[in-house]
Write a protein that holds these residues in place. Structure first.
Motif, short mmCIF file in Angstrom:
data_model
loop_
_atom_site.label_atom_id
_atom_site.label_comp_id
_atom_site.label_asym_id
_atom_site.label_seq_id
_atom_site.Cartn_x
_atom_site.Cartn_y
_atom_site.Cartn_z
N PHE A 1 66.28 -19.04 81.06
CA PHE A 1 67.51 -19.83 81.18
C PHE A 1 68.57 -19.08 81.97
CE2 PHE A 1 71.75 -19.80 79.09
CZ PHE A 1 72.27 -20.96 79.66
N SER A 2 68.78 -17.82 81.63
CA SER A 2 69.83 -17.03 82.27
C SER A 2 69.56 -16.84 83.76
CB SER A 2 69.95 -15.67 81.57
OG SER A 2 71.06 -14.95 82.05
N SER A 3 68.31 -16.55 84.11
CA SER A 3 67.99 -16.34 85.52
C SER A 3 68.08 -17.64 86.31
CB SER A 3 66.59 -15.72 85.66
OG SER A 3 65.59 -16.56 85.12
N GLU A 4 67.64 -18.75 85.72
CA GLU A 4 67.75 -20.04 86.40
C GLU A 4 69.21 -20.44 86.55
OE1 GLU A 4 66.30 -23.66 88.21
OE2 GLU A 4 65.49 -21.63 87.92
N LEU A 5 70.01 -20.18 85.54
CA LEU A 5 71.44 -20.44 85.61
C LEU A 5 72.06 -19.66 86.76
CD1 LEU A 5 74.13 -21.53 84.49
CD2 LEU A 5 74.12 -19.64 82.85
N ALA A 6 71.71 -18.39 86.89
CA ALA A 6 72.24 -17.56 87.98
C ALA A 6 71.87 -18.13 89.34
CB ALA A 6 71.73 -16.13 87.84
N SER B 1 74.02 -10.58 89.09
CA SER B 1 73.72 -11.83 88.42
C SER B 1 72.21 -12.07 88.42
CB SER B 1 74.44 -13.00 89.12
OG SER B 1 74.37 -14.19 88.35
N GLY B 2 71.75 -12.74 87.38
CA GLY B 2 70.34 -13.09 87.29
C GLY B 2 69.44 -11.97 86.82
N ARG B 3 70.02 -10.95 86.18
CA ARG B 3 69.22 -9.80 85.77
C ARG B 3 69.13 -9.72 84.24
NH1 ARG B 3 68.13 -5.95 89.53
NH2 ARG B 3 66.49 -5.48 87.99
N LYS C 1 62.38 -23.43 85.89
CA LYS C 1 62.78 -24.78 86.27
C LYS C 1 62.28 -25.81 85.27
CE LYS C 1 63.21 -24.12 91.28
NZ LYS C 1 62.73 -24.52 92.62
N ARG C 2 61.04 -25.63 84.82
CA ARG C 2 60.50 -26.56 83.81
C ARG C 2 61.32 -26.50 82.54
NH1 ARG C 2 55.65 -24.18 85.27
NH2 ARG C 2 55.38 -23.25 83.21
N LEU C 3 61.68 -25.29 82.12
CA LEU C 3 62.49 -25.12 80.92
C LEU C 3 63.84 -25.79 81.09
CD1 LEU C 3 63.06 -23.76 78.14
CD2 LEU C 3 63.90 -21.78 79.43
N TRP C 4 64.44 -25.61 82.25
CA TRP C 4 65.76 -26.19 82.53
C TRP C 4 65.72 -27.72 82.41
CZ3 TRP C 4 70.14 -23.29 83.52
CH2 TRP C 4 71.28 -23.99 83.94
N SER C 5 64.73 -28.30 83.05
CA SER C 5 64.61 -29.77 83.04
C SER C 5 64.27 -30.29 81.66
CB SER C 5 63.54 -30.21 84.04
OG SER C 5 63.90 -29.85 85.36
N LYS C 6 63.34 -29.62 80.97
CA LYS C 6 62.94 -30.05 79.64
C LYS C 6 64.11 -29.96 78.66
CE LYS C 6 59.92 -31.16 76.39
NZ LYS C 6 59.26 -32.48 76.35
N ASN D 1 61.31 -19.31 95.59
CA ASN D 1 61.67 -17.97 96.05
C ASN D 1 63.16 -17.75 96.11
OD1 ASN D 1 58.98 -17.12 96.48
ND2 ASN D 1 58.91 -18.29 98.40
N ASP D 2 63.96 -18.78 95.74
CA ASP D 2 65.42 -18.63 95.79
C ASP D 2 65.90 -17.68 94.72
OD1 ASP D 2 65.64 -20.30 97.93
OD2 ASP D 2 66.03 -22.10 96.74
#
Length: 306
Positions: free
Chosen positions: A185-190, A259-261, A282-287, A305-306
């Protein structure tokens, strides 16, 4: 050697005057210790928990330090309670400079919340996700978001098919799964904050295995008594050390642009391979958004790769 978290984190000279901070799970353990430290540094702190007596005690101590503090009670097993917490924060502050998603625990039962979600996943991941989503537009331009994860994520893999239904994870496996979710979650948020050109950082931390936090009360007997006795053993992480980890990522100038670490021992570390899987994040974010029946917060990164 000092036992003050702000000194352990090397931030005792950081001026947090006029900062507004929300720390979830701050009536005990590392959340409480970090809240009091931020109060000593000049921040105004919103204390959160389920125990109103403990919350009032923390607010009283913060007030003695000159902090404009308040307590908000909210049960993280309840979607409505988390939404109400976010509403209160928006109403009581002009903006939020630091959000520390610290509330959580290890729960032995295989229970579900009223939303039909496995209890540990809901409390440890889904509620911080919702709270963050509700407060995104209330964060200041250079705000920081810190999420308490754990080294216990290692060995876990994302299993979104086991947070509902009859084959849910329980106990330590559910806890490890939820801590993996915290890092993802934290890395996707970043990544999403960066795509949107928001000057807001998001990181996760491992506070250490800490006796004295109340964590051990969720373990089967006689482990709780044995773990709490470790508080006197040299080399075992203390509450102040865990709070220092939150402060280091939350207010240190050394982490302002990171950020994202995932941090442990006040250093960026590599989490498990599963925790660095962008597709899983991404799957976790959407779910998570689907489970909460809310739109996905922030635009997605353009590629894995972003």
């Amino acid at each position: 050697m000092s036992s003050l978290p702000e000194e352990l984190a090397g931030v005792s000279t950081v001026d947090c005057t006029d900062m507004h901070v929300l720390i979830t799970g701050s009536t005990s353990g590392i959340g409480r210790s970090a809240a009091l430290a931020l109060g000593r540094l000049g921040a105004d702190v919103i204390v959160h928990g389920r125990d109103s007596n403990a919350g009032v005690e923390v607010v009283d101590k913060l007030s003695e330090e000159g902090s404009d503090a308040m307590f908000v009670e909210a049960d993280f097993a309840s979607v409505a309670a988390v939404t109400e917490l976010a509403t209160t924060v928006r109403e009581e502050t002009d903006g939020l400079d630091l959000l520390i998603n610290n509330a959580g625990g290890l729960f032995r039962s295989n229970a579900v919340t009223d939303a039909g979600i496995e209890y540990t996943f809901h409390v440890n991941h889904l509620s911080p996700y919702l709270l963050t989503a509700e407060l995104l537009n209330h964060l200041t331009d250079d705000a920081r978001i810190v999420t308490t994860a754990s080294g216990a994520h290692r060995g876990a893999s994302l299993q979104l098919d086991r947070i509902q239904g009859d084959h849910r994870l329980s106990g330590m496996r559910a806890y490890s799964h939820s801590k993996l979710a915290n890092i993802l979650f934290s890395s996707e948020l970043a990544r999403r904050l960066a795509v949107g050109n928001h000057n807001i950082t998001a990181n996760s931390i491992h506070p250490g295995a800490i006796p004295g936090t109340g964590f051990s009360r969720f373990l089967p007997k006689p482990l709780p008594a044995l773990v709490e006795r470790l508080d006197t053993v040299p080399g075992v992480t203390a509450v102040a050390d865990g709070a220092a980890e939150l402060l280091f990522v939350g207010v240190s100038p050394r982490t302002a642009e990171i950020s994202g670490r995932y941090f442990a021992g006040q250093r960026p570390r590599s989490p498990s391979d599963a925790a660095m899987d962008h597709d899983a994040a991404k799957r976790l974010w959407s779910k998570s958004a689907a489970l909460l029946e809310i739109p996905e917060p922030l635009a997605p990164p353009t590629s894995t790769n972003d």
